[in-house]
Enzyme design. Structure first.
Site, PDB file in Angstrom:
ATOM      1  N   SER A 282      -2.393   6.999  -1.988  1.00 62.10           N
ATOM      2  CA  SER A 282      -1.758   7.854  -3.204  1.00 62.10           C
ATOM      3  C   SER A 282      -0.354   8.123  -3.010  1.00 62.10           C
ATOM      4  CB  SER A 282      -2.576   9.187  -3.131  1.00 62.10           C
ATOM      5  OG  SER A 282      -2.033  10.132  -2.253  1.00 62.10           O
TER       6      SER A 282
ATOM      7  N   GLU B  68      -0.849  -9.517   1.483  1.00 63.85           N
ATOM      8  CA  GLU B  68      -0.503 -10.334   0.615  1.00 63.85           C
ATOM      9  C   GLU B  68       0.950 -10.375   0.456  1.00 63.85           C
ATOM     10  OE1 GLU B  68       0.383  -8.508  -2.457  1.00 63.85           O
ATOM     11  OE2 GLU B  68      -0.134  -6.818  -1.263  1.00 63.85           O
TER      12      GLU B  68
END
Lengths: 321, 404
Positions: B379, B246
């Site tokens: 993370s 995206e």
């Protein structure tokens, strides 16, 4: 002061720990809950005399009891019954626990431990009202915080309680000590739980806990938990209200950091209720907001340590310059 | 800003007018506390409405029924969607972004014909089966096993963190087909029909009280070989297409939504303070509000710079990692301020705005959900390592002897 426990204090803590170990287990069916109050354990501690320690031994011993009980994932209400109430009420007056501590200006809001409480201590600013809580007077409020929360169905009749004139400051002082003590025990457990987790959990072929970025932050979390413990003990031992303010201020200030890192190091599991971590961290988080939160605690410290100078002092300062 | 975007002002006006005319003004009232079924029905409704308007699949090629929008047009569209406070089409996220990026690059003609039109009809919802209990940030250590038996594969293993799997029909599944190969080799990418026998879902209870994620258990699940995407044992390369699908537009939308959400924070700060006056009169609250406000602007600059690079045909380097760290930490501080402003009353369970952004004004849930952002998609710690090693060219952390 010397933080090394005396023989009597050690004996008290060991006796308590052995009971907590044997009876403090979280039932399997409650593992996904937000909070679990262990009424059996509560009754057992009462029957064993731990709630009398404040009067028989002292506030420091009571604080140790609060700290030890807070290490469990299950909840036993000790802060208010074992520490605050005995320090506040006259020595001949027993109190029926569990006890809920309530800020009078927010009487209509939800309060911690109110659904399990049989007595409420209501802070009216200057005075305190000791109010028996009738069964059926409370409705439970759902919360993610790891305590039972509830509110009065109807505004309680404060006249039905006993009013203690001028006890407000003393209530807030011991309430703050209880906050620090409870947070110290819970934070220590949360840190230990996380340390064990990062030792066992592996990524990229090594334990999560072998990364320095994790180690350094865990050390800081550990330091926060330890410092809270010492601050709580000092405040309980000295009986000085400014020490109580400092202890609460310290932990309420640092909670955010502690919570975020401990959950972060659990990875995705840290944002679920599928482990025990939140039973401790969400207790500490709840305590963060009480007695006016860090703002009131900090202001109180500043006012007591640095009162506005008198006219005479001001004059001397001007001369000195 | 580039001339290309300035030239799109008429397009921007069209999008804005269309949203004003088509977005149900009361959608937030209806979706606050809505059931799962109502949420799904509304997501379907809104997706179809967006498709009718020509805005539902802006990045899809026209040949496959999409909008065929230029990248600049997509930037404008997402800005306007965020500013209008329209629902996020979270139910369709995987289907709209990951599925076409993967199938158009690696899929067979048959796979594209079977699935792409079905996605755009709004009927086909997809989920992702990448993460495993022992393979999250370290995705290449995945162990779900697929064994070839003639023209079929038999799959055994467990996937986790699969968003919306309980509503999905198909799953983008990563498996290990060659157990002798380690890490990125020996991985095969499949399309899994979730109705296949042996597939079991278990919802994961989040700390917010909701369950958007699922575990997927796979016990002797048979998948036909024709459902392989790309080639056998080449699934890692296919997965890279999925994950880079995206190109920064999602973070653009989120940054814009945050700017809109800040108004909510500002308005809550007008509430009476416990000690008198308004909360915003308190120095500490004012300082934190300004801090968040300034960081939202800085976030938008970071995002703009990355989008401009893509627009000019360049490839983003470590910018996505920097922006991910920046956004997730800002979101945490933003929502924490919401919790502070909300006081103890903001901590009780309230009705959740289904399909809302990350700043719904239910600050406790927004705050708790913000914690997922510093974990998911790599993370913060992993992102910082990436920036340190690839961006700052710092030496890698030492590998202990014997570590894989």
């Amino acid at each position: 002061m010397d933080f090394h426990l005396t023989e009597d204090q050690q004996a008290l803590v060991s006796a308590l720990q052995s009971i907590l170990q044997d009876h403090g287990e979280l039932p399997q069916g409650e593992r996904l809950s937000y909070a679990y109050h262990h009424s059996g354990l509560q009754a057992l501690l009462k029957a064993s005399g731990f709630f009398d320690a404040a009067r028989e031994m002292g506030a420091l011993e009571a604080a140790l009891i609060v700290i030890e009980a807070a290490r469990l994932p299950v909840l036993v209400e000790t802060g208010a019954s074992a520490l605050v109430a005995p320090m506040l009420l006259p020595a001949n007056e027993g109190v029926d626990g569990p006890v809920a501590l309530i800020a009078g200006r927010d009487l209509d809001k939800a309060h911690r431990n109110l659904p399990i409480a049989t007595t409420a201590l209501i802070d009216l600013g200057d005075d305190v009202v000791v109010l028996p809580v009738a069964a059926g007077a409370i409705e439970t409020v759902k919360s993610v915080l790891a305590f039972p929360y509830g509110r009065f169905r109807r505004a309680p009749d404060l006249g039905a309680g006993r009013r203690i004139a001028g006890a407000g400051p003393k209530l807030r002082q011991w309430w703050r000590v209880a906050i620090a003590a409870e947070a110290a025990g819970a934070a220590d457990s949360a840190v230990n739980f996380t340390v064990e987790y990062v030792k066992q959990r592996h990524v990229f072929g090594r334990a999560v806990g072998s990364f320095q970025s994790v180690q350094h932050r865990l050390v800081q979390c550990h330091a926060i938990a330890r410092a809270t413990y010492y601050m709580a003990l000092r405040a309980a031992w000295s009986g000085e209200s400014v020490h109580a303010d400092m202890a609460a201020c310290y932990v309420q200030q640092n909670v955010g950091r502690l919570l975020f890192d401990l959950h972060q190091f659990h990875g995705g599991m840290g944002v679920t209720t599928e482990h025990l971590l939140h039973f401790w961290t969400y207790r500490v988080r709840a305590l963060q907001a009480e007695v006016g939160g860090v703002n009131d605690a900090a202001r109180s410290v500043a006012t007591k340590l640095w009162p506005a100078p008198t006219v005479a002092q001001q004059g001397r300062l001007v001369q000195a310059r | 800003m580039l001339q290309e975007l300035k030239d799109l002002e008429p397009f921007r006006a069209d999008v804005r007018a269309w949203l004003a005319a088509n977005l149900p003004a009361d959608w937030q009232d209806k979706m606050r506390g809505a059931s799962e079924d109502e949420h799904v029905a509304f997501q379907k409704f809104w997706f179809r409405r967006m498709m009718e308007g020509g805005f539902g699949a802006p990045h899809w090629p026209k040949a496959w029924g999409g909008g065929g929008f230029s990248f600049a047009q997509q930037i404008v569209l997402y800005e306007e969607i965020a500013r209008a406070g329209a629902p996020r089409l979270i139910l369709y996220f995987i289907a709209l972004h990951h599925v076409p990026a993967t199938l158009l690059e690696w899929g067979t003609e048959e796979q594209r014909r079977r699935h792409l039109p079905a996605v755009l009809s709004g009927e086909e919802i997809w989920c992702q089966g990448f993460s495993e209990p022992n393979a999250g940030s370290d995705l290449a250590s995945l162990r779900t096993r697929a064994e070839r038996r003639g023209d079929r594969f038999v799959v055994n293993g467990q996937k986790t963190w699969s968003s919306n799997a309980h509503h999905a029909h198909f799953c983008l599944l990563l498996t290990r087909t060659d157990p002798k190969s380690s890490k990125t080799r020996g991985i095969t990418y499949f399309i899994l029909d979730l109705k296949t026998p042996g597939v079991t879902l278990r919802p994961i209870k989040q700390i917010t009280g909701a369950s958007h994620f699922n575990e997927i258990f796979l016990d002797d699940v048979e998948i036909p070989a024709e459902n392989i995407v790309g080639q056998e044992n080449n699934g890692w390369a296919v997965a890279q297409s999925t994950l880079s699908s995206e190109r920064g537009l999602t973070i653009l939308e989120l940054a814009e939504r945050m700017r809109v959400g800040f108004e909510l924070l500002l308005s809550d700060a007008q509430s009476p303070a416990p000690a008198g006056g308004r909360l915003i009169d308190d120095d500490e609250i004012r300082r934190r509000l300004v801090d968040v406000h300034v960081r939202i602007q800085a976030l938008r600059f970071l995002v703009n710079e990355m989008l401009m690079q893509v627009l000019r045909g360049g490839k983003a380097g470590v910018e996505p990692s920097i922006i991910k760290i920046y956004y997730s930490e800002l979101l945490r501080d933003f929502t924490a301020l919401g919790v502070t402003i909300g006081g103890a009353g903001a901590q009780h369970l309230q009705a959740v705005l289904m399909g809302g952004g990350n700043e719904t004004g239910y600050w406790m849930q927004d705050y708790l959900y913000s914690w997922a952002w510093t974990i998911s998609g790599g993370s913060t710690e992993i992102q910082k390592n990436i920036v340190a090693e690839r961006g700052l060219r710092l030496p890698r952390e030492p590998q202990p002897a014997g570590a894989g």
